[in-house]
Design a protein around this motif. Sequence first.
Motif, PDB file in Angstrom:
ATOM      1  N   ARG A  33      51.065 106.419  15.663  1.00 45.64           N
ATOM      2  CA  ARG A  33      50.805 106.833  16.970  1.00 45.64           C
ATOM      3  C   ARG A  33      51.591 106.401  17.527  1.00 45.64           C
ATOM      4  NH1 ARG A  33      45.997 103.997  15.334  1.00 45.64           N
ATOM      5  NH2 ARG A  33      46.956 102.341  17.054  1.00 45.64           N
ATOM      6  N   PRO A  34      52.249 107.267  18.763  1.00 46.97           N
ATOM      7  CA  PRO A  34      53.482 107.275  19.984  1.00 46.97           C
ATOM      8  C   PRO A  34      52.544 106.258  20.516  1.00 46.97           C
ATOM      9  CG  PRO A  34      52.343 108.952  19.580  1.00 46.97           C
ATOM     10  CD  PRO A  34      51.765 108.085  18.521  1.00 46.97           C
ATOM     11  N   CYS A  35      53.054 105.125  21.381  1.00 43.43           N
ATOM     12  CA  CYS A  35      52.244 103.333  22.566  1.00 43.43           C
ATOM     13  C   CYS A  35      53.801 104.040  23.621  1.00 43.43           C
ATOM     14  CB  CYS A  35      52.300 102.699  21.770  1.00 43.43           C
ATOM     15  SG  CYS A  35      51.628 101.549  22.983  1.00 43.43           S
ATOM     16  N   VAL A  36      52.644 104.073  24.758  1.00 44.07           N
ATOM     17  CA  VAL A  36      53.365 104.872  26.177  1.00 44.07           C
ATOM     18  C   VAL A  36      53.630 103.033  27.005  1.00 44.07           C
ATOM     19  CG1 VAL A  36      53.510 105.511  27.770  1.00 44.07           C
ATOM     20  CG2 VAL A  36      52.841 106.556  26.596  1.00 44.07           C
ATOM     21  N   VAL A  37      54.714 102.370  26.954  1.00 45.02           N
ATOM     22  CA  VAL A  37      54.001 101.220  27.740  1.00 45.02           C
ATOM     23  C   VAL A  37      54.876 101.302  29.464  1.00 45.02           C
ATOM     24  CG1 VAL A  37      55.528  99.069  27.751  1.00 45.02           C
ATOM     25  CG2 VAL A  37      54.763  99.894  25.765  1.00 45.02           C
ATOM     26  N   MET A  38      53.816 100.793  29.945  1.00 48.96           N
ATOM     27  CA  MET A  38      53.574 100.874  31.284  1.00 48.96           C
ATOM     28  C   MET A  38      53.688  99.822  32.247  1.00 48.96           C
ATOM     29  SD  MET A  38      50.881 103.785  31.115  1.00 48.96           S
ATOM     30  CE  MET A  38      51.141 104.436  33.567  1.00 48.96           C
ATOM     31  N   TYR A  69      53.365  92.174  35.126  1.00 53.62           N
ATOM     32  CA  TYR A  69      55.038  91.213  35.418  1.00 53.62           C
ATOM     33  C   TYR A  69      54.258  89.689  35.942  1.00 53.62           C
ATOM     34  CZ  TYR A  69      57.340  96.114  37.063  1.00 53.62           C
ATOM     35  OH  TYR A  69      57.626  96.649  36.568  1.00 53.62           O
ATOM     36  N   ARG A  70      55.547  88.965  35.112  1.00 50.83           N
ATOM     37  CA  ARG A  70      55.104  87.528  35.700  1.00 50.83           C
ATOM     38  C   ARG A  70      54.810  87.176  36.890  1.00 50.83           C
ATOM     39  NH1 ARG A  70      60.563  85.567  33.381  1.00 50.83           N
ATOM     40  NH2 ARG A  70      60.326  87.472  31.597  1.00 50.83           N
ATOM     41  N   GLY A  71      53.232  86.429  37.009  1.00 52.38           N
ATOM     42  CA  GLY A  71      53.652  86.647  38.613  1.00 52.38           C
ATOM     43  C   GLY A  71      52.076  87.094  39.507  1.00 52.38           C
ATOM     44  N   PHE A  72      51.986  87.831  38.943  1.00 50.56           N
ATOM     45  CA  PHE A  72      51.704  88.715  38.914  1.00 50.56           C
ATOM     46  C   PHE A  72      50.118  89.079  39.665  1.00 50.56           C
ATOM     47  CE2 PHE A  72      55.430  90.049  40.738  1.00 50.56           C
ATOM     48  CZ  PHE A  72      54.790  91.156  42.139  1.00 50.56           C
ATOM     49  N   ALA A  73      49.167  89.361  39.774  1.00 54.98           N
ATOM     50  CA  ALA A  73      47.710  89.474  39.036  1.00 54.98           C
ATOM     51  C   ALA A  73      47.168  87.941  38.549  1.00 54.98           C
ATOM     52  CB  ALA A  73      47.113  90.669  38.335  1.00 54.98           C
ATOM     53  N   ASP A  74      46.835  88.079  37.256  1.00 54.27           N
ATOM     54  CA  ASP A  74      46.163  86.971  36.823  1.00 54.27           C
ATOM     55  C   ASP A  74      47.401  86.603  34.889  1.00 54.27           C
ATOM     56  OD1 ASP A  74      45.741  89.435  34.261  1.00 54.27           O
ATOM     57  OD2 ASP A  74      44.232  89.205  33.599  1.00 54.27           O
ATOM     58  N   SER A  75      48.411  87.487  35.756  1.00 54.40           N
ATOM     59  CA  SER A  75      49.550  86.937  34.901  1.00 54.40           C
ATOM     60  C   SER A  75      50.240  85.744  34.351  1.00 54.40           C
ATOM     61  CB  SER A  75      50.716  87.676  34.506  1.00 54.40           C
ATOM     62  OG  SER A  75      50.587  89.096  34.092  1.00 54.40           O
ATOM     63  N   ASP A  76      50.560  84.675  33.788  1.00 54.85           N
ATOM     64  CA  ASP A  76      50.773  83.545  34.277  1.00 54.85           C
ATOM     65  C   ASP A  76      52.195  83.481  34.800  1.00 54.85           C
ATOM     66  OD1 ASP A  76      49.417  82.212  32.451  1.00 54.85           O
ATOM     67  OD2 ASP A  76      50.527  82.033  30.763  1.00 54.85           O
ATOM     68  N   GLY A  77      52.460  82.427  35.666  1.00 50.86           N
ATOM     69  CA  GLY A  77      54.476  82.823  36.352  1.00 50.86           C
ATOM     70  C   GLY A  77      53.860  81.376  37.405  1.00 50.86           C
ATOM     71  N   ASP A  78      54.584  80.661  38.598  1.00 46.45           N
ATOM     72  CA  ASP A  78      54.122  79.917  39.570  1.00 46.45           C
ATOM     73  C   ASP A  78      54.784  80.138  40.307  1.00 46.45           C
ATOM     74  OD1 ASP A  78      53.148  77.655  37.898  1.00 46.45           O
ATOM     75  OD2 ASP A  78      54.522  76.699  37.570  1.00 46.45           O
ATOM     76  N   LEU A  79      55.575  80.987  40.328  1.00 48.16           N
ATOM     77  CA  LEU A  79      55.927  81.795  41.610  1.00 48.16           C
ATOM     78  C   LEU A  79      55.417  83.192  41.494  1.00 48.16           C
ATOM     79  CD1 LEU A  79      58.068  81.142  44.172  1.00 48.16           C
ATOM     80  CD2 LEU A  79      59.685  82.688  42.342  1.00 48.16           C
ATOM     81  N   ASP A  91      60.316  91.293  31.039  1.00 46.07           N
ATOM     82  CA  ASP A  91      58.728  91.926  30.536  1.00 46.07           C
ATOM     83  C   ASP A  91      58.422  93.067  29.734  1.00 46.07           C
ATOM     84  OD1 ASP A  91      58.156  89.225  32.051  1.00 46.07           O
ATOM     85  OD2 ASP A  91      57.204  89.736  33.930  1.00 46.07           O
ATOM     86  N   TYR A  92      59.000  94.237  30.149  1.00 46.26           N
ATOM     87  CA  TYR A  92      59.444  94.931  29.402  1.00 46.26           C
ATOM     88  C   TYR A  92      59.086  94.887  28.255  1.00 46.26           C
ATOM     89  CZ  TYR A  92      58.528  99.099  32.724  1.00 46.26           C
ATOM     90  OH  TYR A  92      58.066 100.366  34.220  1.00 46.26           O
ATOM     91  N   HIS A  93      60.411  94.687  27.993  1.00 40.57           N
ATOM     92  CA  HIS A  93      61.225  93.825  26.674  1.00 40.57           C
ATOM     93  C   HIS A  93      59.784  93.438  25.898  1.00 40.57           C
ATOM     94  CE1 HIS A  93      64.935  95.552  26.755  1.00 40.57           C
ATOM     95  NE2 HIS A  93      65.376  94.950  27.947  1.00 40.57           N
TER      96      HIS A  93
END
Length: 299
Positions: A33-38, A69-79, A91-93
Amino acid sequence: MAVQEIAVESEGRRLGAWYLRAEDESLTTGAGRPCVVMAHGFGATRDSGLLPFAEGFTAAGADVLLVDYRGFADSDGDLRQNIDHRAHRRDYHAAVARARLVEGVDPARIVLWGSSYSGGHVVAVAAEDPRIAGVISQGAAMDGLGAVMEILRYAGPWQLLRLSGHAIVDAVGALLGRREHRVGIFGPPGATAAITSPDAAPGYGRIIGPSFVNDMPARGILTIPLNRPVTAAPRVRCPMLLVVAADDSIAPPAAVRKVAATAGGRVETLELDCGHFDIYLGEEFATSLERQIGFLRSL
């Protein structure tokens, strides 16, 4: 529609992500199947108006991987809430690499989707990954220099100088080991925030989800002029669909049209007579999503 939490790792950090499985097999081939990365735009999170687009893609037969992205919502990241296009592209990659490992996904049919700030990221990422099958970009910020000129136009030189001052204070403080100096992501005209166009506060207000936090390290303002995905367009060989918000007061549409004119592969454009935030809701959303699904089916 089933939304599943999935593990995505980017440079040692766990990114919060949702995975949505295609609802039918209409786009499935022997390879999968195709996959859309958003991912979202300037400072926003995956729960801020993106699921309706994802639902449209899964109904059309594609999987979707939707990341923060890193640092947003429940993603890891101290900054926290740091807006840096260079990190966001990495992060997209990472998300693309994870999508290619999902059982049943065709690794040669990964489609990048972006809106606003991420609408530019997907062009730059596709230029760096020749295996990307297609790009969908809407209301995109394709030229940071142009975006700075828009701030100058709608807010005036004093606001731009004031924001630059906050950014320099934060950048110097980081070098000295101080706690970050923060400003708003958006606000009404005159606010101490990165985006203060007349439509910014009502526009963000219509789409932001519960995990969105309206502040960012001010140093991120210094990176905006460096974010110029328009320069990467000639290196993109895969097909692209560019949805242009003709009345955009935040991301200059002229830069999107330049991407269309200079891209190295096939380009479709859809011009909508609307502002930056209108493409998430109502008639403009419906028109845009229909065209995006048609483009997805053409790949």
